[in-house]
Design a protein around this motif. Structure first.
Motif, PDB file in Angstrom:
ATOM      1  N   PHE A  26     -10.440   4.626   5.005  1.00 44.46           N
ATOM      2  CA  PHE A  26     -10.533   4.462   3.551  1.00 44.46           C
ATOM      3  C   PHE A  26     -11.903   4.902   3.053  1.00 44.46           C
ATOM      4  CE2 PHE A  26      -6.910   1.378   3.688  1.00 44.46           C
ATOM      5  CZ  PHE A  26      -6.163   1.974   2.685  1.00 44.46           C
ATOM      6  N   VAL A  57      -5.753   6.571   8.000  1.00 41.18           N
ATOM      7  CA  VAL A  57      -5.158   5.425   7.321  1.00 41.18           C
ATOM      8  C   VAL A  57      -3.644   5.398   7.507  1.00 41.18           C
ATOM      9  CG1 VAL A  57      -4.810   4.316   5.090  1.00 41.18           C
ATOM     10  CG2 VAL A  57      -7.019   5.347   5.637  1.00 41.18           C
ATOM     11  N   ARG A  58      -3.001   6.532   7.262  1.00 37.64           N
ATOM     12  CA  ARG A  58      -1.539   6.582   7.299  1.00 37.64           C
ATOM     13  C   ARG A  58      -0.983   6.444   8.710  1.00 37.64           C
ATOM     14  NH1 ARG A  58       1.945   7.711   3.462  1.00 37.64           N
ATOM     15  NH2 ARG A  58       0.237   8.296   2.076  1.00 37.64           N
ATOM     16  N   GLY A  90     -12.242   8.680   3.294  1.00 31.62           N
ATOM     17  CA  GLY A  90     -11.200   9.470   2.657  1.00 31.62           C
ATOM     18  C   GLY A  90     -10.334  10.213   3.662  1.00 31.62           C
ATOM     19  N   ASP A  91     -10.187   9.646   4.860  1.00 38.25           N
ATOM     20  CA  ASP A  91      -9.405  10.263   5.924  1.00 38.25           C
ATOM     21  C   ASP A  91      -7.968   9.761   5.821  1.00 38.25           C
ATOM     22  OD1 ASP A  91      -8.282  11.259   8.231  1.00 38.25           O
ATOM     23  OD2 ASP A  91      -9.979  10.738   9.505  1.00 38.25           O
ATOM     24  N   GLU A  92      -7.101  10.557   5.209  1.00 35.17           N
ATOM     25  CA  GLU A  92      -5.709  10.148   5.001  1.00 35.17           C
ATOM     26  C   GLU A  92      -4.962  10.009   6.315  1.00 35.17           C
ATOM     27  OE1 GLU A  92      -1.669  11.735   2.721  1.00 35.17           O
ATOM     28  OE2 GLU A  92      -3.597  12.758   2.451  1.00 35.17           O
ATOM     29  N   TYR A  93      -5.253  10.890   7.264  1.00 34.65           N
ATOM     30  CA  TYR A  93      -4.568  10.811   8.561  1.00 34.65           C
ATOM     31  C   TYR A  93      -4.867   9.490   9.263  1.00 34.65           C
ATOM     32  CZ  TYR A  93      -2.846  15.621   8.739  1.00 34.65           C
ATOM     33  OH  TYR A  93      -2.162  16.777   8.509  1.00 34.65           O
ATOM     34  N   LEU A 103       1.929   2.642   2.625  1.00 34.55           N
ATOM     35  CA  LEU A 103       1.600   3.382   3.837  1.00 34.55           C
ATOM     36  C   LEU A 103       2.512   3.024   5.009  1.00 34.55           C
ATOM     37  CD1 LEU A 103      -2.296   3.029   3.650  1.00 34.55           C
ATOM     38  CD2 LEU A 103      -0.933   5.039   3.057  1.00 34.55           C
ATOM     39  N   SER A 130       0.811  -1.222   0.000  1.00 37.32           N
ATOM     40  CA  SER A 130       0.000   0.000   0.000  1.00 37.32           C
ATOM     41  C   SER A 130       0.838   1.264   0.000  1.00 37.32           C
ATOM     42  CB  SER A 130      -0.919   0.009   1.234  1.00 37.32           C
ATOM     43  OG  SER A 130      -0.146   0.077   2.430  1.00 37.32           O
ATOM     44  N   LYS A 182      -3.757  16.652  13.157  1.00 39.51           N
ATOM     45  CA  LYS A 182      -5.107  16.609  12.603  1.00 39.51           C
ATOM     46  C   LYS A 182      -6.003  17.589  13.344  1.00 39.51           C
ATOM     47  CE  LYS A 182      -8.842  13.377  11.496  1.00 39.51           C
ATOM     48  NZ  LYS A 182      -9.307  11.965  11.570  1.00 39.51           N
TER      49      LYS A 182
END
Length: 283
Positions: free
Chosen positions: A139, A147-148, A142-145, A71, A69, A204
């Motif tokens: 996912f 997931v990462r 759409g929360d990138e913080y 990530l 991924s 965040k």
């Protein structure tokens, strides 16, 4: 033990499958003796997660998904390989196993009570199931913080649980090596969780016009990161270091002394047999 540890029944040793030919009397069941080794989440308690093979396949799928991924940082990707190589070196040169006796004894290294099982199940929920739901929800939203920040922890934990379940059936690894394995992973994951906590508490921010669902999701991520940090810190400093590690070394050196004493006893009859012919010749 792992950091928490996956609850699975212990695997049958090859030596146990082909035991003595004489029938043995069945002894009454002993709940403590039948308690399987519980990796320390790293993992989960007995009977909680079902079939070992299914769990292993799921963990392999998680590891592959997290690896490709992009990530997971490079340091966390190479950490399992470095840790495995280091522990193999320890098992070969520093703390070699004493054979089948060491393997069977290690499964009784820590016999947990019902309260301890509850503690392990809580760690599995906080450390594995909820973070996985958090990543999947990230996912979807759409929360990138989300997931990462949580993916590296899940990657290391999945790798730890999978490896613990594999080495639990191998007599190659002595009790000290098995105790050091979850400690190394837990120490690394605490640093990863600190970064996760920093992401959700510092980096965040909550939008000014956030709806109730957004606010709930925001605080869920914060509380989950903090809960993982608290749980695994307690697991490391209250259980693994002061209780599990000393017991592993105590068991290891006790077994070593027993092996040496047995070898010394075996040498005595041979020495006596050699001395008898010499005495007859002198006569």
């Amino acid at each position: 033990m792992s950091g928490v540890s996956l609850a699975v029944a212990p695997r049958t040793e090859p030596d146990q499958a082909n035991t003595t030919e004489k029938p043995q009397q069945k002894s009454p069941p002993n709940r403590l003796q039948n308690t399987p080794e519980q990796p320390l989440l790293g993992g989960v308690g007995p009977g909680v997660m079902g079939s070992l093979r299914i769990i292993e396949l799921q963990l392999v799928a998680f590891i592959m998904m997290f690896s490709v991924s992009g990530l997971v940082p490079l340091l966390d990707l190479v950490f399992p390989a470095f840790t495995t190589a280091y522990l193999l070196a320890l098992a070969r040169f520093a703390f070699p196993s004493h054979g089948h006796a060491s393997s069977s004894a290690s499964k009784e290294l820590f016999q947990g009570s019902n309260l301890f099982r509850l503690y392990v199940i809580m760690g599995t929920t906080v450390g594995l199931f909820l973070p996985l739901a958090y990543v999947l929800g990230g996912f979807a939203r759409g929360d990138e913080y989300a997931v990462r920040s949580a993916t590296p922890h899940l990657f290391l934990l999945s790798f730890q649980i999978l490896t613990e379940n594999i080495i639990s059936g191998l007599s190659l690894f002595s009790p000290p090596v098995r105790a050091l394995f979850p400690m190394l992973y837990t120490v690394r994951r605490i640093f990863v969780i600190i970064d996760w906590t920093k992401d959700v508490w510092v980096n965040k921010t909550l939008p000014a016009n956030a709806q109730l669902k957004g606010v709930a999701w925001y605080w869920f991520g914060r509380c989950l990161a903090m809960a993982n940090l608290v749980y695994f810190s307690i697991n490391l400093f209250v259980f693994l270091i002061p209780r599990f590690l000393p017991r592993a070394f105590e068991r290891y050196f006790m077994e070593r002394d027993e092996v040496r004493a047995k070898m010394a006893e075996d040498k005595r009859p041979a020495a006596m047999n050699k001395s008898r012919p010499a005495d007859k010749k002198d006569d």
